[in-house]
Design an enzyme around this catalytic site. Structure first.
Site, mmCIF file in Angstrom:
data_model
loop_
_atom_site.group_PDB
_atom_site.id
_atom_site.type_symbol
_atom_site.label_atom_id
_atom_site.label_comp_id
_atom_site.label_asym_id
_atom_site.label_seq_id
_atom_site.Cartn_x
_atom_site.Cartn_y
_atom_site.Cartn_z
ATOM 1 N N GLU A 150 1.413 18.539 -5.483
ATOM 2 C CA GLU A 150 2.598 17.775 -5.090
ATOM 3 C C GLU A 150 3.638 17.824 -6.191
ATOM 4 O OE1 GLU A 150 1.992 13.698 -4.072
ATOM 5 O OE2 GLU A 150 0.277 14.129 -2.792
ATOM 6 N N GLU A 171 -5.012 10.905 -4.592
ATOM 7 C CA GLU A 171 -4.712 10.262 -5.874
ATOM 8 C C GLU A 171 -5.619 9.050 -6.119
ATOM 9 O OE1 GLU A 171 -0.485 9.536 -6.187
ATOM 10 O OE2 GLU A 171 -0.142 11.614 -6.744
HETATM 11 C C1 GLA Z 1 2.067 10.517 -4.698
HETATM 12 C C2 GLA Z 1 1.347 10.426 -3.377
HETATM 13 C C3 GLA Z 1 2.235 10.703 -2.209
HETATM 14 C C4 GLA Z 1 3.577 10.050 -2.383
HETATM 15 C C5 GLA Z 1 4.192 10.534 -3.667
HETATM 16 C C6 GLA Z 1 5.574 9.990 -3.911
HETATM 17 O O1 GLA Z 1 2.032 11.765 -5.223
HETATM 18 O O2 GLA Z 1 0.238 11.301 -3.322
HETATM 19 O O3 GLA Z 1 1.595 10.198 -1.058
HETATM 20 O O4 GLA Z 1 3.427 8.673 -2.400
HETATM 21 O O5 GLA Z 1 3.378 10.104 -4.723
HETATM 22 O O6 GLA Z 1 6.127 10.545 -5.068
#
Ligand code: GLA
Length: 648
Positions: free
Chosen positions: A275, A119
């Protein structure tokens, strides 16, 4: 994992301090063990490069690698993503780590994908330190050549900002009042590029060591700081993280929009939901759980919108650390009594039966124009109104399309639009000369454009396009905007549509913004019916070449906008995927030998749907009687149709 049907695992995303406990000293023993274990279990690995959270020893030895905010505040270690994207300490560290990882695991049979960073920009999208300032100057030199070019582009005669040498140029740090708008815009461009260069450093090493392993980094839907159009070009597969809020009544629409964006970023190629949370997150003020069936609904929705796989953050819920209250596939308590675990297991079994969809494409006849640079420019301060927000404007047009089950792609103004029957341009504030010419040519050759207010106002330097607004589209639209009328928070304008079909007029309202229009050949579809605008054009339709160009000068109320979008679709020959009861989403994926029709019930009531003849349900076929499908709230049916609708 086998019980849950897991076949791909993202591994080691935040493990730099474990992998390299001291500078240059690596410990791979634990990772070897897990890689081998997964491989023996028949599970593949999306191996992380682990560069999203530098180890404490690095920032301790080199505090100058820590990022700095616009007001000079330095961000310290103790969280994650604490690095300046331009820092050579950080960049050299990532080179060393990625090289070691790629060398060690290049031939490992479990490795199927690389997960670069994590991210990017999520917590630190830009850094304003001295190192960043130097990198910014270098970036500007490449863009403008000499300081005179920069002075022209930034309009520095205004407020005595003329620079005499590059050394005087800074990031837009905290200033007494607004920093120069083009300086801000260029800094956003630079910051997106600078993080992309961090990704590229790793990408180059990975493609050299493992040319056949695809490389990705996970996106975050409509994430403002990064120009994902540029980023996606550097990825082998687009991946996205989607965390819908169960308390958001429009969560389904928001996720559909994100899915359509991800598919479009990859130019139609299947993407991957990297995710999502199995149940609740931990980072909202109130972290509501997903209702039973909601995780399945939203997972299958990603597939409907073009994903080829569904993954989760995270496997096992932690005992310690900042995310211990974030849900996981494996909860704190026993799995057997966890409803979340059972839903995860069921989803795994269901996905196993859906292999047929892999590689299939989602057709779309409508494109919504969306350009990151225009978004950045639109939301710079000191505008006629701060109430025009880019994503809200995209949503205003996306919503009626979603509700009508018309699938839309997103596209840039410079993209080839010839395959689309309808192109929608919501508040496309900044447009390049090439983009404007492309849009005009699209209409001239028979395309249908639907454009909304405050479009075509500035060029790529954020300089006003002179000669009457919206200068590049005056001829295409057959009108000129003489003045803008920003509306206050509770202010509305009345609008009257001439409903030619029924011989009666109907009334609507406009919000946020209105414009005083002088018509130069366009037909007037609706007029303002209040304020000093009374009687002047609010909505117009122009014929230009072989096509049509419709203009909407205000934010129409939702019903009027729905009518307008539906009539624009009808005029362009765009029809819904299927007519289904309200609350049901219908999306189609095309395979080589037929298609898959996804029917997703986002509503609160059970609905009955007449299924197309010859369709076979892929996911259970439940409740298909007399050609009718009974779809309960949050239930999903995936119907397979063979070529030309004949029985599969
Ligand atoms: C993001 C991050 C993860 C985690 C999630 C929590 O997607 O990539 O590492 O912190 O948020 O929702």
């Amino acid at each position: 994992m086998r019980e849950a049907g897991v076949n791909l695992v993202s591994l080691g995303i935040f493990s730099w301090s474990r992998l390299e406990p001291q500078e240059g000293k690596f410990d791979f023993a634990w990772l070897d063990r897990i890689m081998n274990l997964l491989h023996e279990g028949g599970i593949s690995v999306d191996l992380a490069t682990a560069t999203a959270s530098p180890p404490p020893w690095m920032s301790h030895a080199h505090p100058e690698m820590l990022p700095v905010l616009a007001d000079g505040v330095r961000l310290w270690p103790g969280g994650r993503q604490h690095y300046c994207p331009s820092s050579s300490i950080y960049r050299d560290g990532t080179r060393r780590l990625v090289d070691a990882l790629a060398t060690r695991y290049a031939e490992h049979p479990a490795l199927v994908m690389w997960h670069v960073g994590n991210e990017y920009g999520c917590h630190v999208p830009a850094c304003f330190c001295d190192v960043s300032a130097r990198a910014f100057r270098k970036w500007l030199t490449e863009r403008y050549g000499d300081i005179a070019g920069l002075n022209r582009a930034w309009g520095t005669d205004f407020w005595s900002q003329r620079y005499s040498s590059w050394d005087e140029v800074l990031p837009p740090r905290r200033t007494p009042t607004w920093p120069n708008p083009t300086q801000q815009l260029d800094f956003m461009r630079f910051s997106s590029d600078e993080l992309l260069e961090c990704y590229e450093i790793e990408h180059r090493i990975l493609t050299e060591r493992t040319p056949n392993i695809p490389v990705t980094t996970n996106f975050m839907r409509f994430f403002k700081p990064l120009d994902y159009w540029k980023w996606a070009e550097r990825e082998d597969i687009v991946t996205d993280d989607v965390y819908q809020d169960p308390l958001d009544p429009e969560a389904g629409m928001h996720a559909a929009m994100a899915g359509d964006l991800m598919r479009s970023l990859g130019h139609g190629k299947p993407w991957l939901l990297m995710e999502q949370s199995p149940n609740r997150v931990n980072w909202r003020e109130v972290n509501a759980p997903k209702l039973p069936g909601q995780m399945r609904l939203w997972s299958l929705q990603a597939l409907a919108r073009g994903a080829d796989g569904v993954m989760f953050f995270q496997w096992r819920q932690s005992r310690a650390g900042a995310e211990k209250f974030h849900s996981a596939m494996v909860p704190h308590g026993p799995t057997q009594s966890s409803p979340t675990w059972h839903e995860v297991v069921q989803l795994g079994a269901e996905l196993r039966g859906l292999d047929a969809l892999r590689g299939s494409r989602v057709p779309a006849n409508v494109a919504i124009l969306f350009d990151w640079e225009s978004w950045w420019a639109l939301e710079l301060p000191s505008k006629p109104s701060n109430r025009i927000q880019q994503v809200a404007q995209l949503e205003a047009f996306y919503r009626p399309l979603f509700e009508a089950n018309v699938t839309a792609d997103f596209a840039r103004p410079t993209d080839d639009l010839s395959g689309y029957k309808l192109v929608v341009a919501p508040s496309l504030y900044m447009v390049s000369d090439a983009g404007a010419a492309n849009l005009a040519a699209y209409v001239e050759k028979g395309g249908n454009l639907l454009m909304s207010f405050f479009s075509g106002i500035v060029d790529v330097n954020e300089h006003i396009r002179l000669g009457g607004y919206p200068q590049p589209f005056v001829r295409v639209l057959g009108l000129q905007v003489l003045d803008w009328v920003p509306l206050g928070d509770s202010e509305k304008v009345a609008i009257e549509f001439a409903d030619a079909g029924k011989g009666s007029n109907y009334r609507a309202t406009g919000d946020i913004w209105a414009e005083l229009i002088e018509v130069h050949g366009a037909d007037v579809i609706a007029t303002f019916a209040s304020s000093h605008l009374n009687g002047s054009a609010a909505v117009t339709l122009n014929r230009f070449g072989a096509g049509t160009a419709q203009y909407v000068s205000t934010q129409l109320d939702p019903i009027a906008l729905e009518n307008l979008v539906r009539s624009a679709c009808a005029r362009a020959g765009v029809s819904p995927v299927m007519n289904v009861p309200a609350g049901v989403e219908a999306v189609q994926r095309d395979m080589a030998d037929g298609s898959l029709l996804f029917l997703l019930n986002h509503g609160a009531a059970t609905v009955e749907i007449a299924v197309p003849g010859g369709a076979v349900s892929l996911n259970g076929g439940k409740a298909m009687r007399d050609g009718r499908l009974h779809l309960e709230p949050r239930d999903v049916a995936i119907l397979r149709r063979s070529e030309a609708g004949a029985p599969a």
